[in-house]
Design a protein around this motif. Sequence first.
Motif, mmCIF file in Angstrom:
data_model
loop_
_atom_site.group_PDB
_atom_site.id
_atom_site.type_symbol
_atom_site.label_atom_id
_atom_site.label_comp_id
_atom_site.label_asym_id
_atom_site.label_seq_id
_atom_site.Cartn_x
_atom_site.Cartn_y
_atom_site.Cartn_z
ATOM 1 N N GLN A 1 -39.008 12.295 -27.921
ATOM 2 C CA GLN A 1 -40.355 12.827 -27.725
ATOM 3 C C GLN A 1 -41.101 12.939 -29.061
ATOM 4 O O GLN A 1 -42.302 12.704 -29.124
ATOM 5 C CB GLN A 1 -40.300 14.183 -27.025
ATOM 6 C CG GLN A 1 -41.675 14.729 -26.703
ATOM 7 C CD GLN A 1 -41.633 16.121 -26.091
ATOM 8 O OE1 GLN A 1 -40.580 16.723 -25.947
ATOM 9 N NE2 GLN A 1 -42.789 16.632 -25.747
ATOM 10 N N ASP B 1 -36.463 22.897 -27.478
ATOM 11 C CA ASP B 1 -36.615 22.137 -26.235
ATOM 12 C C ASP B 1 -38.050 21.713 -25.941
ATOM 13 O O ASP B 1 -38.277 20.911 -25.044
ATOM 14 C CB ASP B 1 -36.103 22.971 -25.050
ATOM 15 C CG ASP B 1 -34.621 23.270 -25.153
ATOM 16 O OD1 ASP B 1 -33.853 22.347 -25.487
ATOM 17 O OD2 ASP B 1 -34.236 24.433 -24.934
ATOM 18 N N VAL B 2 -39.009 22.286 -26.671
ATOM 19 C CA VAL B 2 -40.425 22.066 -26.354
ATOM 20 C C VAL B 2 -41.198 21.702 -27.615
ATOM 21 O O VAL B 2 -40.960 22.252 -28.685
ATOM 22 C CB VAL B 2 -41.042 23.344 -25.726
ATOM 23 C CG1 VAL B 2 -42.514 23.155 -25.432
ATOM 24 C CG2 VAL B 2 -40.298 23.737 -24.466
ATOM 25 N N LYS C 1 -47.459 9.065 -21.260
ATOM 26 C CA LYS C 1 -46.042 9.385 -21.469
ATOM 27 C C LYS C 1 -45.891 10.817 -21.986
ATOM 28 O O LYS C 1 -45.004 11.559 -21.542
ATOM 29 C CB LYS C 1 -45.424 8.389 -22.456
ATOM 30 C CG LYS C 1 -43.949 8.529 -22.622
ATOM 31 C CD LYS C 1 -43.205 8.018 -21.417
ATOM 32 C CE LYS C 1 -41.716 7.964 -21.684
ATOM 33 N NZ LYS C 1 -40.965 7.569 -20.508
ATOM 34 N N GLU D 1 -46.220 13.236 -19.217
ATOM 35 C CA GLU D 1 -45.003 13.338 -18.404
ATOM 36 C C GLU D 1 -44.097 14.447 -18.943
ATOM 37 O O GLU D 1 -43.497 15.191 -18.170
ATOM 38 C CB GLU D 1 -44.241 12.007 -18.407
ATOM 39 C CG GLU D 1 -44.889 10.922 -17.580
ATOM 40 C CD GLU D 1 -44.124 9.603 -17.646
ATOM 41 O OE1 GLU D 1 -42.901 9.618 -17.975
ATOM 42 O OE2 GLU D 1 -44.744 8.554 -17.384
ATOM 43 N N TYR D 2 -44.014 14.562 -20.253
ATOM 44 C CA TYR D 2 -43.228 15.645 -20.857
ATOM 45 C C TYR D 2 -43.851 17.002 -20.521
ATOM 46 O O TYR D 2 -43.132 17.981 -20.322
ATOM 47 C CB TYR D 2 -43.127 15.474 -22.374
ATOM 48 C CG TYR D 2 -42.117 14.435 -22.800
ATOM 49 C CD1 TYR D 2 -40.752 14.710 -22.757
ATOM 50 C CD2 TYR D 2 -42.510 13.181 -23.264
ATOM 51 C CE1 TYR D 2 -39.812 13.770 -23.147
ATOM 52 C CE2 TYR D 2 -41.589 12.234 -23.649
ATOM 53 C CZ TYR D 2 -40.235 12.529 -23.593
ATOM 54 O OH TYR D 2 -39.316 11.584 -23.974
ATOM 55 N N GLU D 3 -45.172 17.068 -20.439
ATOM 56 C CA GLU D 3 -45.833 18.324 -20.076
ATOM 57 C C GLU D 3 -45.434 18.734 -18.651
ATOM 58 O O GLU D 3 -45.114 19.902 -18.398
ATOM 59 C CB GLU D 3 -47.348 18.190 -20.177
ATOM 60 C CG GLU D 3 -48.077 19.494 -19.901
ATOM 61 C CD GLU D 3 -49.586 19.373 -20.029
ATOM 62 O OE1 GLU D 3 -50.180 20.261 -20.663
ATOM 63 O OE2 GLU D 3 -50.160 18.408 -19.484
ATOM 64 N N LYS D 4 -45.396 17.782 -17.735
ATOM 65 C CA LYS D 4 -44.993 18.073 -16.354
ATOM 66 C C LYS D 4 -43.552 18.561 -16.274
ATOM 67 O O LYS D 4 -43.200 19.330 -15.393
ATOM 68 C CB LYS D 4 -45.167 16.824 -15.481
ATOM 69 C CG LYS D 4 -46.617 16.463 -15.235
ATOM 70 C CD LYS D 4 -46.732 15.150 -14.488
ATOM 71 C CE LYS D 4 -48.171 14.696 -14.428
ATOM 72 N NZ LYS D 4 -48.310 13.318 -13.940
ATOM 73 N N GLN D 5 -42.708 18.122 -17.213
ATOM 74 C CA GLN D 5 -41.303 18.537 -17.260
ATOM 75 C C GLN D 5 -41.124 19.876 -17.980
ATOM 76 O O GLN D 5 -40.016 20.376 -18.100
ATOM 77 C CB GLN D 5 -40.471 17.479 -17.986
ATOM 78 C CG GLN D 5 -40.446 16.138 -17.311
ATOM 79 C CD GLN D 5 -39.848 15.060 -18.220
ATOM 80 O OE1 GLN D 5 -39.240 15.337 -19.242
ATOM 81 N NE2 GLN D 5 -40.037 13.807 -17.835
ATOM 82 N N GLY D 6 -42.233 20.440 -18.512
ATOM 83 C CA GLY D 6 -42.154 21.692 -19.246
ATOM 84 C C GLY D 6 -41.654 21.532 -20.673
ATOM 85 O O GLY D 6 -41.262 22.502 -21.319
ATOM 86 N N LYS D 7 -41.687 20.307 -21.199
ATOM 87 C CA LYS D 7 -41.186 20.030 -22.545
ATOM 88 C C LYS D 7 -42.302 19.796 -23.550
ATOM 89 O O LYS D 7 -42.042 19.418 -24.698
ATOM 90 C CB LYS D 7 -40.260 18.813 -22.516
ATOM 91 C CG LYS D 7 -39.009 19.038 -21.694
ATOM 92 C CD LYS D 7 -38.148 17.802 -21.693
ATOM 93 C CE LYS D 7 -36.895 18.032 -20.867
ATOM 94 N NZ LYS D 7 -36.051 16.837 -20.834
#
Length: 194
Positions: A37, A61-62, A123, A126-132
């Motif tokens: 990421q 993790d974020v 892309k 997509e990480y935002e939707k995963q909470g990352k």
Amino acid sequence: MDFYHGTQIGGLKELMPFASKSSNLKEACVYLTTRKQVALHYISNFKKLLFSSPMLYIGEDVITYQEMYSGALELSCKGVSGYIYHCIGDYEMNESHGVESCAVSYKPVPISDAEYIEDVYEKIMEYEKQGKFIYEKYEKLPQYRHDIIRGHVIRTIKGEDLLNNPQHSHYYLFQAKFPIYWKEAEVLYKNGLL
């Protein structure tokens, strides 16, 4: 150990050390990260990015991206494509380079494989939707963050001598994205304070 490197350049077989004016390292090297990421954020339109910090905060993790002007992430990443190169090796971790999870190599780095990213912005979302990924919009930042941004802008205007350099790639972009700070810099310059 697995490492990643993001770039708009495709078809590479190895990553070659290079020196960049915008880097905090002045000697030629290859930046690598253990976080895919993080590598993704290096695939952007750097001519429109203006600053690489203090926008990106890398947690365990974020990742938190803090806009320095309205629409910064979309402007620098939307519609931009590129590659995340995967490299396997024993490269020395050294967070003193300014990026957590960072390693550098002063020699060419062989590439194991690559992932093509069609749209970097999509892309990242997509990480935002995963909470990352946390996207902090410029308009919602507290005043002290705006003050820090102001300091970065004024120092860059002075350091790059932007007021006297209309050929600079950021001359018009700074005027458009930071009109109040640009006018302030003009007043400071006119009065011998910049």
